[in-house]
Design a protein around this motif. Structure first.
Motif, PDB file in Angstrom:
ATOM      1  N   ILE A 175      32.347  35.683  36.283  1.00  0.00           N
ATOM      2  CA  ILE A 175      32.098  37.211  37.009  1.00  0.00           C
ATOM      3  C   ILE A 175      31.331  37.515  38.167  1.00  0.00           C
ATOM      4  O   ILE A 175      30.103  36.894  38.342  1.00  0.00           O
ATOM      5  N   GLU A 176      31.789  37.898  39.029  1.00  0.00           N
ATOM      6  CA  GLU A 176      31.207  38.817  40.674  1.00  0.00           C
ATOM      7  C   GLU A 176      30.141  39.798  39.855  1.00  0.00           C
ATOM      8  O   GLU A 176      31.286  40.618  39.625  1.00  0.00           O
ATOM      9  N   GLU A 177      29.097  39.689  40.296  1.00  0.00           N
ATOM     10  CA  GLU A 177      28.008  41.041  40.022  1.00  0.00           C
ATOM     11  C   GLU A 177      28.512  42.425  40.289  1.00  0.00           C
ATOM     12  O   GLU A 177      29.790  42.232  41.775  1.00  0.00           O
ATOM     13  N   GLY A 178      29.376  43.853  39.946  1.00  0.00           N
ATOM     14  CA  GLY A 178      30.148  44.546  40.688  1.00  0.00           C
ATOM     15  C   GLY A 178      31.468  44.514  39.944  1.00  0.00           C
ATOM     16  O   GLY A 178      32.350  45.669  40.097  1.00  0.00           O
ATOM     17  N   LEU A 179      32.424  43.513  39.294  1.00  0.00           N
ATOM     18  CA  LEU A 179      33.322  44.038  38.196  1.00  0.00           C
ATOM     19  C   LEU A 179      33.075  44.915  37.716  1.00  0.00           C
ATOM     20  O   LEU A 179      32.143  44.647  36.754  1.00  0.00           O
ATOM     21  N   ALA A 180      34.392  46.075  37.619  1.00  0.00           N
ATOM     22  CA  ALA A 180      34.548  47.043  37.107  1.00  0.00           C
ATOM     23  C   ALA A 180      34.796  46.234  35.474  1.00  0.00           C
ATOM     24  O   ALA A 180      35.683  45.168  34.926  1.00  0.00           O
ATOM     25  N   ILE A 181      33.462  47.313  34.133  1.00  0.00           N
ATOM     26  CA  ILE A 181      33.550  46.564  32.693  1.00  0.00           C
ATOM     27  C   ILE A 181      35.129  46.810  32.412  1.00  0.00           C
ATOM     28  O   ILE A 181      35.682  46.018  31.701  1.00  0.00           O
ATOM     29  N   ALA A 182      35.974  47.584  32.830  1.00  0.00           N
ATOM     30  CA  ALA A 182      37.669  47.983  32.162  1.00  0.00           C
ATOM     31  C   ALA A 182      38.314  47.149  32.954  1.00  0.00           C
ATOM     32  O   ALA A 182      38.850  46.765  31.649  1.00  0.00           O
ATOM     33  N   ASP A 183      37.986  46.462  34.213  1.00  0.00           N
ATOM     34  CA  ASP A 183      39.019  45.329  33.805  1.00  0.00           C
ATOM     35  C   ASP A 183      38.818  44.004  33.485  1.00  0.00           C
ATOM     36  O   ASP A 183      39.481  43.488  33.220  1.00  0.00           O
ATOM     37  N   LEU A 184      37.188  44.030  33.114  1.00  0.00           N
ATOM     38  CA  LEU A 184      37.384  43.213  32.186  1.00  0.00           C
ATOM     39  C   LEU A 184      37.955  42.764  30.878  1.00  0.00           C
ATOM     40  O   LEU A 184      38.465  42.358  30.519  1.00  0.00           O
ATOM     41  N   LYS A 185      37.563  43.753  29.874  1.00  0.00           N
ATOM     42  CA  LYS A 185      38.030  44.269  29.179  1.00  0.00           C
ATOM     43  C   LYS A 185      39.943  43.894  29.088  1.00  0.00           C
ATOM     44  O   LYS A 185      40.185  43.285  28.361  1.00  0.00           O
ATOM     45  N   ARG A 186      40.350  44.062  30.140  1.00  0.00           N
ATOM     46  CA  ARG A 186      41.330  43.766  30.781  1.00  0.00           C
ATOM     47  C   ARG A 186      42.331  43.226  30.052  1.00  0.00           C
ATOM     48  O   ARG A 186      43.181  42.478  29.441  1.00  0.00           O
ATOM     49  N   VAL A 187      41.371  41.534  30.888  1.00  0.00           N
ATOM     50  CA  VAL A 187      41.754  40.947  30.831  1.00  0.00           C
ATOM     51  C   VAL A 187      41.356  40.442  29.493  1.00  0.00           C
ATOM     52  O   VAL A 187      42.067  39.028  29.352  1.00  0.00           O
ATOM     53  N   TYR A 215      25.890  51.065  31.474  1.00  0.00           N
ATOM     54  CA  TYR A 215      26.649  50.112  33.069  1.00  0.00           C
ATOM     55  C   TYR A 215      28.757  50.658  32.591  1.00  0.00           C
ATOM     56  O   TYR A 215      29.016  50.094  31.666  1.00  0.00           O
ATOM     57  N   GLU A 216      28.746  50.653  33.753  1.00  0.00           N
ATOM     58  CA  GLU A 216      30.396  50.418  34.003  1.00  0.00           C
ATOM     59  C   GLU A 216      30.661  49.259  34.661  1.00  0.00           C
ATOM     60  O   GLU A 216      31.971  49.260  35.001  1.00  0.00           O
ATOM     61  N   HIS A 217      30.193  48.701  35.553  1.00  0.00           N
ATOM     62  CA  HIS A 217      30.020  47.585  36.525  1.00  0.00           C
ATOM     63  C   HIS A 217      29.341  47.105  36.015  1.00  0.00           C
ATOM     64  O   HIS A 217      28.039  47.081  35.070  1.00  0.00           O
ATOM     65  N   ILE A 218      29.878  45.147  36.171  1.00  0.00           N
ATOM     66  CA  ILE A 218      28.382  44.154  35.753  1.00  0.00           C
ATOM     67  C   ILE A 218      27.675  44.096  36.730  1.00  0.00           C
ATOM     68  O   ILE A 218      27.474  43.965  37.761  1.00  0.00           O
ATOM     69  N   VAL A 219      26.661  44.040  36.451  1.00  0.00           N
ATOM     70  CA  VAL A 219      25.467  43.070  36.811  1.00  0.00           C
ATOM     71  C   VAL A 219      24.800  42.145  36.784  1.00  0.00           C
ATOM     72  O   VAL A 219      25.519  41.519  35.544  1.00  0.00           O
TER      73      VAL A 219
END
Lengths: 349, 349
Positions: A110-122, B16-20
């Protein structure tokens, strides 16, 4: 600092001393990279078989084992997303060895900054795709890289499947006289990604063909169809896949252009974009090599299934033209298909 | 564009809403990500076991299956490189389930522009490490991403191993009274990477402990040592590993600070850099939980092996302090070890 950290002497492959995008494109440069660098390093008969999965005995049972990383851009596209792709791709690679998929792994970069919502969707998409296939994602890994050192999300999946008794599906089993079948129209995945990436609009939304075809293969085996070789038509598309199999088998393949199913909107998009649909990636399409006596039965079985309703016989294996694919065009003119040097569409899978 | 491509609503994890970076660091944020997002998505008993490998039956045989991606920076460091790390890491994860490693996969994500000489060096290192372990890399994948969308080279390896009859090694097997052993001095991998990355010079070159310990585990099993649980001390180091096992087992662990082997140069570097060696990553070190009656035999066996010559008994499992690790310091004062929220050293493995 020790000598270990001195810059190494260049190791060119052809004219290249550094990796270029085309080294990952499924064409000639990728073949050179694998043949000159990777296979010599890991020299063993499993890799040399150049099959989608390695098949071996473990504990008195034949298992298939495969891996793929997915770097598709964008992460979400019409007809799928990187998660669905990562699960389907590995299920399909197992199926191409005639294996029943059992278990998958999932490793995220994962690249730092990815929205956790996008990760959840994936993740939800991966889980749903795995569940539909009746397999479990049993082990995994999560890494995070600094912003600017990744591209949102890369996923690796590996898979283990069980190869039934008597099943022996590989390029080495291809025989002159075999009929080449394809389970549907080609080129949709690549064009869907390209359209999404470039913001192109067509009259209808072009959806990726991304799908798990392992059930289709299991059904063919259960129906008693003799399958000599299977290969999914991913990077490099139908043409590159058939060329690789012709090379591996040391036989020729005659491909009838007019028999290859290409949807009109895909053909139109290819014309606009300057792509040849024969080389565009698919993620739910495969070529099946079957003896002539089994071809009709296989086609009938495929066409009765939603993922095979546009199945076609598109060519045949011949003893002549060893290692080459001859395209018979609509005008009755033949030409030899070449591996493209690089790739038409980077980051397609 | 269809609704599918609307931005999703935020899905916060904690604040967090984004990955760190810390979500990949082996500490509390990573635990939250796994517990709140990944494990619920893929819900199954194998993942829930939170073991380094999934262990399951396939074809009447028990197999272990594991995966890890490696994103270490720099690619080459004293004592190893990303290739050696990628092979050792997966061999070790199999060994931690008591499995004999059989086959590995290797999937490369290469950034455009990587020197082919560097790639060759990494591949040769992977091949040499696999060969020394008697395993084959039987399947693989190569992807190339655009310049600026990767970081030289990421490698994923997955592995399959065979779990012998009667072997049942997992956090669930930990019992009060078990002795905790470690196979050598801790903290060297993390400090070696950090020194290389930051250009720090010490009097002696600090080399990573990166090593394949699967032979060591096989030897302990052959010697008849009862192994309750094994875990390699990677991201998050010894402290995080023991905390995770204490939590999984619902038991307490008392760790004797003075018994934990830390080399003087590592301790010195940690002091300068502000790290606690208990939390620094290792790549050739593991904790073994054995019944007290087997501890002496296990230690003797480990110490006779080059990868275990500094093995020590460092603690014991207790019924009290359920889920917590108590550190008994040199001054006889106890304190509870916490999972760090993030990570001390990003991109360490």
């Amino acid at each position: 600092m020790s000598d270990d950290f001195q810059p190494a002497c260049p190791v060119p492959i052809g004219q290249y001393e550094h990796i270029v995008l085309a080294h990952g494109g499924g064409g000639r440069l990728m073949q050179q990279l694998l043949e000159r660098l990777v296979q010599p390093a890991f020299a063993n008969p499993y890799l040399a078989a150049r099959h989608d999965s390695a098949v071996f005995e473990a504990g008195g049972q034949r298992l298939a084992f495969t891996t793929d990383s997915y770097v598709v851009k964008p992460l979400f596209f019409p007809g799928g997303d990187i998660g669905k792709l990562a699960v389907c791709g590995t299920l399909n690679d197992l199926a191409m060895a005639g294996a029943k998929p059992l278990f998958l792994s999932a490793a995220l970069i994962i690249e730092e900054g990815l929205a956790i919502a996008d990760l959840k969707r994936v993740l939800d998409s991966m889980a749903a795709t795995a569940k539909a296939a009746g397999v479990m994602i049993v082990t995994g890994d999560t890494k995070v890289v600094d912003r600017g050192k990744g591209d949102g999300l890369f996923i690796n999946t590996a898979g283990i499947g069980l190869v039934g008794p008597g099943v022996d599906i590989s390029p080495a089993q291809v025989r002159p006289g075999d009929v080449v079948l394809v389970n549907g129209d080609i080129g949709r995945h690549g064009i869907a990604i390209m359209a999404q990436r470039e913001g192109l609009a067509f009259e209808t939304t072009l959806e990726s063909d991304c799908a798990d075809v392992s059930g289709l293969v299991a059904g063919l085996l259960e129906a008693g169809v003799e399958l000599h070789c299977l290969r999914d038509l991913t990077r490099g598309g139908l043409a590159s896949t058939l060329i690789e199999i012709a090379q591996s088998a040391g036989l020729g393949i005659v491909l009838e252009e007019t028999a290859v199913p290409v949807r009109e909107d895909v053909a139109g998009a290819c014309e606009i974009l300057g792509f040849d649909p024969l080389y565009v990636a698919n993620e739910g399409r495969f070529a099946a090599f079957v003896p002539e006596a089994h071809a009709e039965r296989a086609l009938a079985w495929l066409r009765a299934h939603p993922l095979g309703e546009n199945a076609q016989a598109i060519g045949r294996v011949v003893a002549a033209h060893g290692g080459a694919v001859h395209l018979e065009t609509a005008f009755g003119v033949g030409r030899v298909l070449d591996l493209l040097s690089g790739e038409q569409l980077p980051r397609i899978c």
